[in-house]
Design a protein around this motif. Structure first.
Motif, PDB file in Angstrom:
ATOM      1  N   ALA A 126       0.976  -1.304  -0.157  1.00 63.11           N
ATOM      2  CA  ALA A 126       0.057  -0.139   0.123  1.00 63.11           C
ATOM      3  C   ALA A 126       1.054   1.041   0.005  1.00 63.11           C
ATOM      4  CB  ALA A 126      -0.772  -0.084   1.273  1.00 63.11           C
ATOM      5  N   TYR A 127       0.415   2.264  -0.872  1.00 59.32           N
ATOM      6  CA  TYR A 127       1.406   3.414  -0.721  1.00 59.32           C
ATOM      7  C   TYR A 127       0.488   4.837  -1.152  1.00 59.32           C
ATOM      8  CZ  TYR A 127       0.762   2.938  -5.892  1.00 59.32           C
ATOM      9  OH  TYR A 127       0.117   2.562  -7.021  1.00 59.32           O
ATOM     10  N   SER A 128       1.012   5.763  -0.926  1.00 64.32           N
ATOM     11  CA  SER A 128       0.206   7.038  -1.348  1.00 64.32           C
ATOM     12  C   SER A 128       0.657   7.412  -2.779  1.00 64.32           C
ATOM     13  CB  SER A 128       1.026   8.112  -0.401  1.00 64.32           C
ATOM     14  OG  SER A 128       0.618   9.443  -0.891  1.00 64.32           O
ATOM     15  N   PRO A 129      -0.646   7.540  -3.286  1.00 59.63           N
ATOM     16  CA  PRO A 129      -0.803   7.836  -5.123  1.00 59.63           C
ATOM     17  C   PRO A 129      -0.238   9.481  -5.266  1.00 59.63           C
ATOM     18  CG  PRO A 129      -3.018   7.922  -4.251  1.00 59.63           C
ATOM     19  CD  PRO A 129      -1.854   7.687  -2.961  1.00 59.63           C
ATOM     20  N   TYR A 130      -0.021  10.248  -4.002  1.00 62.24           N
ATOM     21  CA  TYR A 130       0.196  11.812  -4.195  1.00 62.24           C
ATOM     22  C   TYR A 130       1.550  11.973  -4.096  1.00 62.24           C
ATOM     23  CZ  TYR A 130      -4.868  11.470  -3.107  1.00 62.24           C
ATOM     24  OH  TYR A 130      -6.124  11.043  -3.115  1.00 62.24           O
ATOM     25  N   TYR A 131       2.062  12.684  -5.185  1.00 64.02           N
ATOM     26  CA  TYR A 131       3.738  12.633  -5.164  1.00 64.02           C
ATOM     27  C   TYR A 131       4.176  13.528  -3.767  1.00 64.02           C
ATOM     28  CZ  TYR A 131       8.042  15.286  -6.622  1.00 64.02           C
ATOM     29  OH  TYR A 131       9.288  15.559  -6.348  1.00 64.02           O
ATOM     30  N   PRO A 132       3.255  14.438  -3.240  1.00 61.88           N
ATOM     31  CA  PRO A 132       4.052  15.074  -2.213  1.00 61.88           C
ATOM     32  C   PRO A 132       3.995  14.484  -0.926  1.00 61.88           C
ATOM     33  CG  PRO A 132       2.298  16.643  -3.481  1.00 61.88           C
ATOM     34  CD  PRO A 132       2.153  15.123  -3.737  1.00 61.88           C
ATOM     35  N   LEU A 165      -5.136   0.604   7.157  1.00 57.92           N
ATOM     36  CA  LEU A 165      -5.398   1.478   5.856  1.00 57.92           C
ATOM     37  C   LEU A 165      -6.305   2.646   6.095  1.00 57.92           C
ATOM     38  CD1 LEU A 165      -5.550  -1.081   2.927  1.00 57.92           C
ATOM     39  CD2 LEU A 165      -3.836   0.370   3.434  1.00 57.92           C
ATOM     40  N   GLU A 166      -7.457   2.404   6.885  1.00 56.67           N
ATOM     41  CA  GLU A 166      -8.233   3.681   6.960  1.00 56.67           C
ATOM     42  C   GLU A 166      -7.558   4.750   7.894  1.00 56.67           C
ATOM     43  OE1 GLU A 166     -11.376   1.549   9.401  1.00 56.67           O
ATOM     44  OE2 GLU A 166     -12.496   1.155   7.654  1.00 56.67           O
ATOM     45  N   VAL A 167      -6.752   4.198   8.841  1.00 54.70           N
ATOM     46  CA  VAL A 167      -5.919   5.039   9.919  1.00 54.70           C
ATOM     47  C   VAL A 167      -4.937   5.940   8.817  1.00 54.70           C
ATOM     48  CG1 VAL A 167      -4.032   5.479  11.436  1.00 54.70           C
ATOM     49  CG2 VAL A 167      -5.964   3.853  11.719  1.00 54.70           C
ATOM     50  N   ALA A 168      -4.205   5.213   7.874  1.00 52.90           N
ATOM     51  CA  ALA A 168      -3.382   5.822   6.927  1.00 52.90           C
ATOM     52  C   ALA A 168      -3.856   6.830   5.895  1.00 52.90           C
ATOM     53  CB  ALA A 168      -2.779   4.752   6.146  1.00 52.90           C
ATOM     54  N   ALA A 169      -5.207   6.578   5.506  1.00 45.03           N
ATOM     55  CA  ALA A 169      -5.926   7.429   4.673  1.00 45.03           C
ATOM     56  C   ALA A 169      -6.163   8.847   5.460  1.00 45.03           C
ATOM     57  CB  ALA A 169      -7.255   6.676   4.131  1.00 45.03           C
ATOM     58  N   ASN A 170      -6.383   8.778   6.398  1.00 47.82           N
ATOM     59  CA  ASN A 170      -6.607  10.137   7.203  1.00 47.82           C
ATOM     60  C   ASN A 170      -5.385  10.727   7.281  1.00 47.82           C
ATOM     61  OD1 ASN A 170      -9.242   9.737   7.523  1.00 47.82           O
ATOM     62  ND2 ASN A 170      -9.080   8.649   9.357  1.00 47.82           N
ATOM     63  N   GLU A 171      -4.294  10.164   7.646  1.00 48.14           N
ATOM     64  CA  GLU A 171      -3.021  10.677   7.750  1.00 48.14           C
ATOM     65  C   GLU A 171      -2.373  11.123   6.722  1.00 48.14           C
ATOM     66  OE1 GLU A 171       1.782   9.242   8.485  1.00 48.14           O
ATOM     67  OE2 GLU A 171      -0.025   8.106   9.193  1.00 48.14           O
ATOM     68  N   ILE A 172      -2.542  10.434   5.532  1.00 44.54           N
ATOM     69  CA  ILE A 172      -2.047  11.048   4.092  1.00 44.54           C
ATOM     70  C   ILE A 172      -2.846  12.178   3.704  1.00 44.54           C
ATOM     71  CG2 ILE A 172      -2.129  10.314   1.763  1.00 44.54           C
ATOM     72  CD1 ILE A 172      -1.568   7.658   2.365  1.00 44.54           C
ATOM     73  N   ALA A 173      -4.474  12.095   4.100  1.00 40.74           N
ATOM     74  CA  ALA A 173      -5.024  13.490   3.757  1.00 40.74           C
ATOM     75  C   ALA A 173      -4.562  14.794   4.499  1.00 40.74           C
ATOM     76  CB  ALA A 173      -6.426  13.483   4.188  1.00 40.74           C
ATOM     77  N   THR A 174      -4.187  14.531   5.391  1.00 44.38           N
ATOM     78  CA  THR A 174      -3.553  15.480   6.414  1.00 44.38           C
ATOM     79  C   THR A 174      -2.269  16.071   5.925  1.00 44.38           C
ATOM     80  OG1 THR A 174      -4.947  14.765   8.352  1.00 44.38           O
ATOM     81  CG2 THR A 174      -2.979  16.369   8.831  1.00 44.38           C
ATOM     82  N   ARG A 175      -1.416  15.180   5.554  1.00 42.36           N
ATOM     83  CA  ARG A 175      -0.213  15.505   5.165  1.00 42.36           C
ATOM     84  C   ARG A 175      -0.319  15.822   3.660  1.00 42.36           C
ATOM     85  NH1 ARG A 175       3.491  10.157   5.985  1.00 42.36           N
ATOM     86  NH2 ARG A 175       4.695  11.442   4.804  1.00 42.36           N
ATOM     87  N   LEU A 176      -1.237  15.597   2.799  1.00 42.02           N
ATOM     88  CA  LEU A 176      -1.411  16.178   1.668  1.00 42.02           C
ATOM     89  C   LEU A 176      -1.753  17.560   1.733  1.00 42.02           C
ATOM     90  CD1 LEU A 176      -1.335  15.778  -1.444  1.00 42.02           C
ATOM     91  CD2 LEU A 176      -3.654  14.807  -1.306  1.00 42.02           C
ATOM     92  N   GLU A 225      -1.156  19.608   4.089  1.00 42.98           N
ATOM     93  CA  GLU A 225      -0.176  20.477   4.515  1.00 42.98           C
ATOM     94  C   GLU A 225       0.745  20.623   3.426  1.00 42.98           C
ATOM     95  OE1 GLU A 225       2.330  22.878   6.943  1.00 42.98           O
ATOM     96  OE2 GLU A 225       0.403  22.352   7.012  1.00 42.98           O
ATOM     97  N   ALA A 226       1.161  19.566   2.863  1.00 45.77           N
ATOM     98  CA  ALA A 226       2.086  19.511   1.471  1.00 45.77           C
ATOM     99  C   ALA A 226       1.618  20.774   0.654  1.00 45.77           C
ATOM    100  CB  ALA A 226       2.306  18.490   0.951  1.00 45.77           C
ATOM    101  N   ASN A 227       0.332  20.968   0.049  1.00 44.81           N
ATOM    102  CA  ASN A 227      -0.145  21.517  -0.707  1.00 44.81           C
ATOM    103  C   ASN A 227      -0.204  23.111  -0.181  1.00 44.81           C
ATOM    104  OD1 ASN A 227      -0.907  19.538  -2.394  1.00 44.81           O
ATOM    105  ND2 ASN A 227      -2.883  19.303  -1.914  1.00 44.81           N
ATOM    106  N   ARG A 228      -0.543  23.175   1.357  1.00 47.31           N
ATOM    107  CA  ARG A 228      -0.202  24.495   1.698  1.00 47.31           C
ATOM    108  C   ARG A 228       1.021  25.095   1.459  1.00 47.31           C
ATOM    109  NH1 ARG A 228       1.152  27.119   6.180  1.00 47.31           N
ATOM    110  NH2 ARG A 228       1.939  25.244   7.070  1.00 47.31           N
ATOM    111  N   LYS A 229       1.992  24.400   1.772  1.00 46.78           N
ATOM    112  CA  LYS A 229       3.493  24.876   1.526  1.00 46.78           C
ATOM    113  C   LYS A 229       3.712  24.891   0.225  1.00 46.78           C
ATOM    114  CE  LYS A 229       5.203  22.544   5.888  1.00 46.78           C
ATOM    115  NZ  LYS A 229       6.124  21.445   6.579  1.00 46.78           N
ATOM    116  N   ALA A 230       3.447  24.141  -0.650  1.00 43.48           N
ATOM    117  CA  ALA A 230       3.701  24.225  -1.924  1.00 43.48           C
ATOM    118  C   ALA A 230       2.979  25.701  -2.546  1.00 43.48           C
ATOM    119  CB  ALA A 230       3.204  23.128  -2.849  1.00 43.48           C
ATOM    120  N   GLU A 231       1.811  26.124  -2.001  1.00 45.03           N
ATOM    121  CA  GLU A 231       1.451  27.169  -2.507  1.00 45.03           C
ATOM    122  C   GLU A 231       2.113  28.531  -1.943  1.00 45.03           C
ATOM    123  OE1 GLU A 231      -1.390  29.845  -4.390  1.00 45.03           O
ATOM    124  OE2 GLU A 231      -0.943  27.799  -4.553  1.00 45.03           O
ATOM    125  N   ILE A 232       2.579  28.357  -0.819  1.00 43.12           N
ATOM    126  CA  ILE A 232       3.612  29.418  -0.133  1.00 43.12           C
ATOM    127  C   ILE A 232       4.706  29.552  -0.973  1.00 43.12           C
ATOM    128  CG2 ILE A 232       4.841  30.172   1.805  1.00 43.12           C
ATOM    129  CD1 ILE A 232       2.553  28.720   3.722  1.00 43.12           C
TER     130      ILE A 232
END
Length: 208
Positions: free
Chosen positions: A48-54, A80-91, A93-100
């Motif tokens: 199982a892996y994150s499909p999002y590059y950031p 996987l359910e726990v990881a999905a929530n973690e990935i969403a939160t990290r994504l 944050e990553a998008n926010r930093k990318a926008e900055i």
């Protein structure tokens, strides 16, 4: 999954070393050698892996010799359910930093463009001033030559007829060699700062 297995070549085919039975008769083909090979193990691995590059995240589960993935399905789903929530939160944050970062890069690019625009505008003023000075100097040189040629022309009248035509011919050649003597032609060749470069910003202008 695969696993490395020691195989032995016997009678034109490979068999597992563990299954090999040495020949009992000298009449049997004794041409044989062993070599390692990767073969299917019969066990499964779940990746199982994150499909999002950031977001870099992955984990694995796999069968063992004593247990299969089937016995861990509930725990896998929960993980996987726990990881999905973690990935969403990290994504997020990553998008926010990318926008900055994107906004900062745009601001840096704009500052660079403004500075470059102002530099080129100022350079166009300098180049235009230097060019105008060169034109004025060229015109001064032309006038000096013209005064010299006019003096020669005045002296030609006092020469004998046998010399006059030859000197006049050389005088005409000298004027042709000089080219245009019209000050308007010199001025038309001059380029103003705006003709050299059009500033893109209000701040990059004459006198800034």
């Amino acid at each position: 999954m695969s696993e490395e297995v020691l195989l032995r070549y016997v009678g034109g085919r490979y068999v597992r070393e563990s299954d090999h039975v040495p020949p009992t008769s000298y009449r049997e083909d004794r041409t044989t050698w062993s070599t390692p090979h990767d073969l299917p193990s019969g066990r499964l691995r779940l990746v199982a892996y994150s499909p999002y590059y950031p977001v870099n995240w992955s984990t694995t589960w796999q069968d063992t010799k004593d247990a299969t993935l089937r016995s861990d399905l509930k725990q896998i789903v929960k993980s996987l359910e726990v990881a999905a929530n973690e990935i969403a939160t990290r994504l997020e944050e990553a998008n926010r930093k990318a926008e900055i970062t994107r906004i900062e890069q745009l601001a840096t690019e704009k500052r660079h463009n403004r500075a470059e625009d102002k530099r080129r505008a100022q350079q166009s003023i300098k180049d235009s001033q230097e060019h105008l000075g060169q034109i004025i100097q060229q015109w001064s040189n032309v006038m000096n030559v013209e005064r010299f040629l006019s003096g020669v022309e005045q002296r030609v009248a006092d020469l004998p007829e046998t010399e006059k035509n030859a000197v006049l011919e050389r005088l005409n050649l000298a004027r042709e060699f000089m080219g245009s003597q019209d000050p308007l032609d010199f001025l038309r060749s001059w380029k103003t700062p705006q003709e050299r470069y059009q500033p893109a910003t209000v701040g990059a202008c004459l006198g800034c």
